[in-house]
Design an enzyme around this catalytic site. Structure first.
Site: not given
Length: 305
Positions: A178, A297, A227
């Site tokens: 990520r 996130e 998410s």
């Protein structure tokens, strides 16, 4: 800072669109967010460079926004300029014979996945069903917990404000879960992917399998940002949150999905404060029960209290 001077200097002077007080709920997948003081869609690199030069001269804060799939914008909006990439950044070119595909940062990821399937190219199956556009996908190294878009990137072109265009070979970029090492102050303009010629039917079957799995395990019928928190090493945030009994927890119009506990859906009329309150509860419960401090996130834009 002079937002008005920036608006006047850019209006009619660039290839693109310049708006004032544009509601960001129209540009985020959560359908949440107040107005941006300025909103610019730049269609060319020249327009983008000009926009940033003017904003810098006038002392106006700015941010690049793709499809707004991982952003929570304040209910009060953003007292700066939101820039999106238009026409010239929405192009795809390829040489199917050697598997090389170049996509502009503004290309919707789902469109790119569809195009490489048409060209019988494998390598982007991990991106099936992921919202957003190419720029954001490369920036956050989108994919699954085990497969990332960075594994098929061969080079990336960025705009470094005040300097010009920069090209990075994939080997010069650190690709992690990520995140990447691409400087935060640089704007991704395009990425070239090295894919593998393969059988179209087998690629299609794998893409369909993954897409069906996403539909089974993630909410797709209501607005969300995807998410909310990153998975800690060796852990699933969804399972941690579910074990805390948080599925279905809600504040106002924002609710933790009954399908996947790491998704917050907008049931209608959700505010940024609603979503933030739910996120705080998620963070606090996991910290209390497991001693783990979750890392968002989702990115935040504007002022929050």
């Amino acid at each position: 800072m002079s937002l008005f001077n920036a608006y006047v200097a850019l209006s009619g002077a660039i290839d693109g669109e310049v708006l004032r007080e544009e509601r960001m709920s129209r540009h985020t997948s959560w359908r949440i967010g107040g107005p941006a003081a300025l909103y610019v869609r730049a269609n060319t690199t020249t327009a983008l460079t000009r926009t940033i030069d003017v904003l810098s001269r006038e002392g106006v804060e700015w941010v690049i926004l793709g499809k707004g799939s991982n952003v929570l914008v304040s209910d009060q909006g953003y007292n700066g300029c939101v820039i999106t990439l238009g026409r010239d950044f929405s192009r795809i070119s390829s040489d199917a014979g050697d598997g090389i595909v170049t996509a502009g940062a503004g290309v919707v990821l789902a469109r790119l996945v569809g195009e490489v399937l048409k060209r019988s190219l494998a390598g982007l199956e991990c991106c099936v069903g992921i919202p957003g556009c190419v720029g954001g996908a490369v920036s956050m190294n989108a994919g699954t917990a085990h497969e990332w878009i960075g594994s098929v990137v061969s080079d990336v072109v960025t705009l470094r404000p005040g300097h010009g265009l920069v090209r990075y070979d994939a080997s010069e970029i650190a690709w992690e879960y990520r995140k990447t090492s691409i400087p935060a102050n640089e704007i991704i303009l395009e990425a070239t992917l090295a894919l593998t010629p393969s059988d179209r039917e087998s690629i299609s079957r794998e893409m369909n399998r993954r897409l069906q799995a996403r539909h089974r395990t993630q909410p797709t019928g209501k607005p969300s940002c995807g998410s909310v928190f990153r998975n800690p090493p060796g852990q699933s945030v969804g399972k941690l949150l579910e074990s805390c009994g948080l599925k279905g927890y809600f504040v106002g119009g924002a609710q933790i999905s009954d399908i996947h506990a790491n998704f917050i859906v907008n049931n209608g009329g959700a505010t940024a404060q609603d979503a933030l309150a739910v996120m705080r509860q998620m963070f606090q419960r996991v910290k209390e029960d497991y001693g783990i401090e979750l890392q968002p996130e989702v990115k935040f834009l504007g002022s929050f209290t």
